[in-house]
Design a protein around this motif. Structure first.
Motif, PDB file in Angstrom:
ATOM      1  N   LEU A  77      56.403  57.720  56.139  1.00 21.98           N
ATOM      2  CA  LEU A  77      56.764  58.526  54.955  1.00 21.98           C
ATOM      3  C   LEU A  77      57.292  57.597  53.865  1.00 21.98           C
ATOM      4  O   LEU A  77      58.200  56.807  54.109  1.00 21.98           O
ATOM      5  CB  LEU A  77      57.877  59.528  55.293  1.00 21.98           C
ATOM      6  CG  LEU A  77      57.673  60.578  56.372  1.00 21.98           C
ATOM      7  CD1 LEU A  77      58.802  61.601  56.326  1.00 21.98           C
ATOM      8  CD2 LEU A  77      56.345  61.289  56.206  1.00 21.98           C
ATOM      9  N   MET A  78      56.738  57.712  52.671  1.00 25.00           N
ATOM     10  CA  MET A  78      57.187  56.867  51.557  1.00 25.00           C
ATOM     11  C   MET A  78      58.268  57.598  50.771  1.00 25.00           C
ATOM     12  O   MET A  78      58.081  58.768  50.424  1.00 25.00           O
ATOM     13  CB  MET A  78      56.017  56.576  50.610  1.00 25.00           C
ATOM     14  CG  MET A  78      54.891  55.865  51.265  1.00 25.00           C
ATOM     15  SD  MET A  78      55.435  54.233  51.778  1.00 25.00           S
ATOM     16  CE  MET A  78      54.098  53.820  52.849  1.00 25.00           C
ATOM     17  N   ILE A  79      59.346  56.891  50.477  1.00 31.26           N
ATOM     18  CA  ILE A  79      60.382  57.513  49.641  1.00 31.26           C
ATOM     19  C   ILE A  79      60.811  56.555  48.531  1.00 31.26           C
ATOM     20  O   ILE A  79      60.619  55.347  48.625  1.00 31.26           O
ATOM     21  CB  ILE A  79      61.613  57.995  50.458  1.00 31.26           C
ATOM     22  CG1 ILE A  79      62.199  56.864  51.292  1.00 31.26           C
ATOM     23  CG2 ILE A  79      61.281  59.169  51.347  1.00 31.26           C
ATOM     24  CD1 ILE A  79      63.512  57.267  51.948  1.00 31.26           C
ATOM     25  N   GLY A  80      61.410  57.109  47.480  1.00 29.28           N
ATOM     26  CA  GLY A  80      61.850  56.280  46.352  1.00 29.28           C
ATOM     27  C   GLY A  80      60.654  55.735  45.588  1.00 29.28           C
ATOM     28  O   GLY A  80      59.584  56.342  45.544  1.00 29.28           O
TER      29      GLY A  80
ATOM     30  N   GLU B  16      63.283  67.032  56.710  1.00 35.61           N
ATOM     31  CA  GLU B  16      62.070  67.166  57.542  1.00 35.61           C
ATOM     32  C   GLU B  16      62.143  66.278  58.781  1.00 35.61           C
ATOM     33  O   GLU B  16      61.746  66.684  59.872  1.00 35.61           O
ATOM     34  CB  GLU B  16      60.823  66.837  56.705  1.00 35.61           C
ATOM     35  CG  GLU B  16      60.599  67.772  55.538  1.00 35.61           C
ATOM     36  CD  GLU B  16      60.657  69.253  55.917  1.00 35.61           C
ATOM     37  OE1 GLU B  16      60.088  69.614  56.964  1.00 35.61           O
ATOM     38  OE2 GLU B  16      61.299  70.033  55.193  1.00 35.61           O
ATOM     39  N   ILE B  17      62.676  65.055  58.599  1.00 36.12           N
ATOM     40  CA  ILE B  17      62.772  64.125  59.745  1.00 36.12           C
ATOM     41  C   ILE B  17      63.689  64.717  60.823  1.00 36.12           C
ATOM     42  O   ILE B  17      63.389  64.663  62.017  1.00 36.12           O
ATOM     43  CB  ILE B  17      63.281  62.738  59.267  1.00 36.12           C
ATOM     44  CG1 ILE B  17      62.198  62.052  58.424  1.00 36.12           C
ATOM     45  CG2 ILE B  17      63.682  61.848  60.447  1.00 36.12           C
ATOM     46  CD1 ILE B  17      62.664  60.836  57.653  1.00 36.12           C
ATOM     47  N   LEU B  18      64.797  65.321  60.393  1.00 35.81           N
ATOM     48  CA  LEU B  18      65.733  65.897  61.374  1.00 35.81           C
ATOM     49  C   LEU B  18      65.071  67.026  62.150  1.00 35.81           C
ATOM     50  O   LEU B  18      65.232  67.126  63.365  1.00 35.81           O
ATOM     51  CB  LEU B  18      67.015  66.368  60.688  1.00 35.81           C
ATOM     52  CG  LEU B  18      67.911  65.233  60.138  1.00 35.81           C
ATOM     53  CD1 LEU B  18      69.129  65.786  59.420  1.00 35.81           C
ATOM     54  CD2 LEU B  18      68.347  64.288  61.250  1.00 35.81           C
ATOM     55  N   LYS B  19      64.281  67.848  61.450  1.00 35.80           N
ATOM     56  CA  LYS B  19      63.590  68.944  62.154  1.00 35.80           C
ATOM     57  C   LYS B  19      62.605  68.365  63.179  1.00 35.80           C
ATOM     58  O   LYS B  19      62.485  68.872  64.292  1.00 35.80           O
ATOM     59  CB  LYS B  19      62.821  69.829  61.153  1.00 35.80           C
ATOM     60  CG  LYS B  19      63.717  70.802  60.407  1.00 35.80           C
ATOM     61  CD  LYS B  19      62.835  71.724  59.560  1.00 35.80           C
ATOM     62  CE  LYS B  19      63.446  71.917  58.195  1.00 35.80           C
ATOM     63  NZ  LYS B  19      62.515  72.282  57.159  1.00 35.80           N
TER      64      LYS B  19
ATOM     65  N   GLU C 154      52.814  66.327  62.166  1.00 35.50           N
ATOM     66  CA  GLU C 154      51.904  66.761  61.107  1.00 35.50           C
ATOM     67  C   GLU C 154      52.633  67.670  60.111  1.00 35.50           C
ATOM     68  O   GLU C 154      52.501  67.522  58.891  1.00 35.50           O
ATOM     69  CB  GLU C 154      50.734  67.500  61.753  1.00 35.50           C
ATOM     70  CG  GLU C 154      49.567  67.666  60.829  1.00 35.50           C
ATOM     71  CD  GLU C 154      48.552  68.645  61.399  1.00 35.50           C
ATOM     72  OE1 GLU C 154      48.659  69.003  62.595  1.00 35.50           O
ATOM     73  OE2 GLU C 154      47.680  69.077  60.635  1.00 35.50           O
ATOM     74  N   MET C 155      53.443  68.608  60.648  1.00 37.11           N
ATOM     75  CA  MET C 155      54.186  69.521  59.780  1.00 37.11           C
ATOM     76  C   MET C 155      55.228  68.749  58.965  1.00 37.11           C
ATOM     77  O   MET C 155      55.438  69.031  57.783  1.00 37.11           O
ATOM     78  CB  MET C 155      54.889  70.606  60.610  1.00 37.11           C
ATOM     79  CG  MET C 155      53.947  71.606  61.246  1.00 37.11           C
ATOM     80  SD  MET C 155      52.733  72.229  60.080  1.00 37.11           S
ATOM     81  CE  MET C 155      53.648  73.466  59.253  1.00 37.11           C
ATOM     82  N   MET C 156      55.885  67.793  59.620  1.00 38.42           N
ATOM     83  CA  MET C 156      56.899  66.997  58.904  1.00 38.42           C
ATOM     84  C   MET C 156      56.253  66.332  57.681  1.00 38.42           C
ATOM     85  O   MET C 156      56.790  66.379  56.559  1.00 38.42           O
ATOM     86  CB  MET C 156      57.476  65.925  59.851  1.00 38.42           C
ATOM     87  CG  MET C 156      58.304  64.873  59.161  1.00 38.42           C
ATOM     88  SD  MET C 156      58.973  63.648  60.304  1.00 38.42           S
ATOM     89  CE  MET C 156      57.537  62.695  60.734  1.00 38.42           C
TER      90      MET C 156
ATOM     91  N   LEU D  65      51.870  59.341  49.391  1.00 34.32           N
ATOM     92  CA  LEU D  65      53.199  59.718  49.910  1.00 34.32           C
ATOM     93  C   LEU D  65      53.350  59.438  51.398  1.00 34.32           C
ATOM     94  O   LEU D  65      54.475  59.335  51.910  1.00 34.32           O
ATOM     95  CB  LEU D  65      53.445  61.210  49.650  1.00 34.32           C
ATOM     96  CG  LEU D  65      53.514  61.604  48.171  1.00 34.32           C
ATOM     97  CD1 LEU D  65      53.707  63.097  48.024  1.00 34.32           C
ATOM     98  CD2 LEU D  65      54.637  60.862  47.480  1.00 34.32           C
ATOM     99  N   VAL D  66      52.229  59.327  52.104  1.00 32.28           N
ATOM    100  CA  VAL D  66      52.274  58.998  53.538  1.00 32.28           C
ATOM    101  C   VAL D  66      51.162  57.990  53.797  1.00 32.28           C
ATOM    102  O   VAL D  66      50.039  58.175  53.346  1.00 32.28           O
ATOM    103  CB  VAL D  66      52.049  60.261  54.406  1.00 32.28           C
ATOM    104  CG1 VAL D  66      52.043  59.905  55.890  1.00 32.28           C
ATOM    105  CG2 VAL D  66      53.114  61.317  54.142  1.00 32.28           C
ATOM    106  N   GLU D  67      51.513  56.893  54.484  1.00 30.50           N
ATOM    107  CA  GLU D  67      50.511  55.864  54.828  1.00 30.50           C
ATOM    108  C   GLU D  67      50.550  55.666  56.322  1.00 30.50           C
ATOM    109  O   GLU D  67      51.556  55.169  56.849  1.00 30.50           O
ATOM    110  CB  GLU D  67      50.862  54.523  54.159  1.00 30.50           C
ATOM    111  CG  GLU D  67      50.634  54.451  52.675  1.00 30.50           C
ATOM    112  CD  GLU D  67      49.214  54.027  52.308  1.00 30.50           C
ATOM    113  OE1 GLU D  67      48.479  53.540  53.180  1.00 30.50           O
ATOM    114  OE2 GLU D  67      48.863  54.205  51.128  1.00 30.50           O
TER     115      GLU D  67
END
Ligand SMILES: Cc1cc2nc3c(=O)[nH]c(=O)nc-3n(C[C@H](O)[C@H](O)[C@H](O)COP(=O)(O)OP(=O)(O)OC[C@H]3O[C@@H](n4cnc5c(N)ncnc54)[C@H](O)[C@@H]3O)c2cc1C
Length: 402
Positions: free
Chosen positions: A300-303, A330-333, A342-344, A294-296
């Motif tokens: 952030l990977m989506i779709g 999460e990106i907006l936060k 890291e939290m995002m 999900l993260v590389e």
């Protein structure tokens, strides 16, 4: 007498201006860079730009364009698409309320879909979303392929065929399989060929006498073919099968359709009587339903880039859009400075797994089941006798409106 313009100085001036613009672009740091402008990427771009951030999106093709997809969207996405600014009613979408499934011999069952859906071509939907994104201020680079992404000192540098860019956040919404998956040697790329990672997809638009409100899924040996209405009196005819089926047909799509698909009488009737609206179908290969990361390297990977549900569930598009929504939150936060990178990443992965992991697993089980002729026939018998079993399966692969 008309004056002839001195072309060489003009050409030189234009070249200087374009170099200057490129340099200016290089100097901008974007808040968000999105690689891949399918439903996930476009939806994310609109949500983020509306919050006042600088967003750039790279798409290797040029809108509008056709892509392999069954083009049936679950109703769970209706409100979300409207909230992005897509006026679905004005796009002549078809309301789809019934499902028919047949086995290889043509034996079938039909039933009402629990939630239902609508049909619209990706050619139209993606184009409309790209226009909305541009109008909202997203910088879209079409015909631009991203070749690499590097993360260092809290920033990404993005190498594209149209120059280099920098951004605070990058998302990978580059679909089922991309040059970046290969470059990064993502685990599903290097995995040995197995039952879930070597499929091909083929799509046509056709005219055919078929109910507007029905989606049919017709099985054939090692594959299934869907048909449902999209806009403008056209139907989408799209199938998924193994690369083996094509190889065994001398890599000849028509021969495979004649010999393998048309063994199902429903498909024989459709292929024999429809009007094909294109000379050649759109195709894709090497489709994998294996698990993905999900993260590389902080991307952030989506779709589909995060994980692909098997098409027989008819829910990949809604999942791609829903993932864009949780990613945007999460990106907006992170961009507002309320959470760390890291939290995002952590929040995104946990929300994604909570929403989609079970659906993907059910999809994989169903895919294996549909690979077997006798199990498909058994399913159809069960579906006739106990429609509630099918409703439960559909619910397990779908979510709620978001
Ligand atoms: C045969 C088949 C039938 C399906 N039928 C349905 C259905 O009926 N209903 C449903 O809901 N789902 C269906 N799906 C699934 C659905 O198509 C996907 O889940 C959905 O398209 C995912 O959207 P996405 O934005 O993640 O990826 P995509 O829509 O694939 O978009 C990815 C984009 O990234 C671009 N790209 C790739 N690499 C780069 C790069 N390096 N640089 C720039 N751009 C790049 C590509 O050109 C592409 O436009 C089907 C899938 C298949 C294979």
């Amino acid at each position: 007498m008309a004056r002839v313009l001195p072309l060489r100085p003009l050409f030189y001036l234009l070249k200087r201006v374009s170099i200057h613009i490129r340099k200016l672009q290089d100097d901008i740091t974007y808040d968000l860079a999105i690689v891949g402008g399918g439903l996930a990427g476009l939806a994310l771009s609109i949500q983020t730009v509306k919050s006042g951030y600088k967003v750039i999106l790279f798409e290797k093709e040029q809108y509008p364009f056709h892509r392999v997809c069954g083009e049936y969207i679950s109703l769970e996405s209706w409100d979300f698409l409207q909230s992005l600014g897509v006026n679905l009613r004005s796009l002549d979408v078809s309301a789809i309320k019934r499902l028919c499934v047949s086995d290889i011999h043509g034996k079938s069952f039909e039933q009402k879909l629990p939630l239902g859906g609508f049909g619209i071509s990706r050619y139209k939907l993606d184009h409309v979303l790209a226009q909305i994104a541009k109008q909202a201020g997203v910088i879209i680079h079409e015909s631009t392929r991203v070749n690499d992404i590097h993360f260092s000192n809290g920033h990404f540098s993005i190498e594209s065929t149209n120059g280099n860019y920098t951004s605070k956040v990058v998302t990978g919404s580059f679909g089922k399989r991309s040059n970046l998956d290969v470059k990064w040697k993502r685990p599903f790329i290097v995995a040995k060929k197995n039952k879930l990672n070597n499929y091909i997809g083929v799509k046509y638009h056709i005219r055919y006498d078929f109910p507007n409100d029905l989606i049919a899924l017709h099985n054939f040996k090692k594959g299934y073919c869907g048909i449902s209405k999209v806009e403008g009196n056209q139907y989408c005819l799209c199938y998924l099968t193994t690369a083996n089926n094509l190889q065994n047909s001398n890599n000849d799509i028509r021969r495979m359709e004649q010999n393998i698909l048309c063994a199902n009488p429903h498909l024989k009737k459709i292929f024999g009587n429809c009007e094909m609206l294109w000379q050649e179908p759109v195709t894709i290969s090497q489709i994998s339903f294996d698990k993905k990361t999900l993260v590389e390297d902080h991307v952030l990977m989506i779709g589909d880039a995060a994980g692909m549900i098997t098409p027989l569930c008819g829910n990949g598009m809604s999942m791609a859009m829903h993932a864009s929504k949780i990613a945007a939150e999460e990106i907006l936060k992170f961009l507002e400075g309320t959470i760390s990178r890291e939290m995002m990443e952590k929040h995104y992965m946990s929300k994604w797994n909570k929403l989609f992991a079970d659906r993907l697993m059910t999809g994989r089980i169903l895919q294996r089941l549909f690979d077997s002729q006798w199990l498909t026939t058994l399913m159809i018998r069960l579906g006739r006798a106990f429609p509630s079993i099918i409703r439960t399966l559909i619910k397990r692969t779908h979510g709620k409106p978001f």
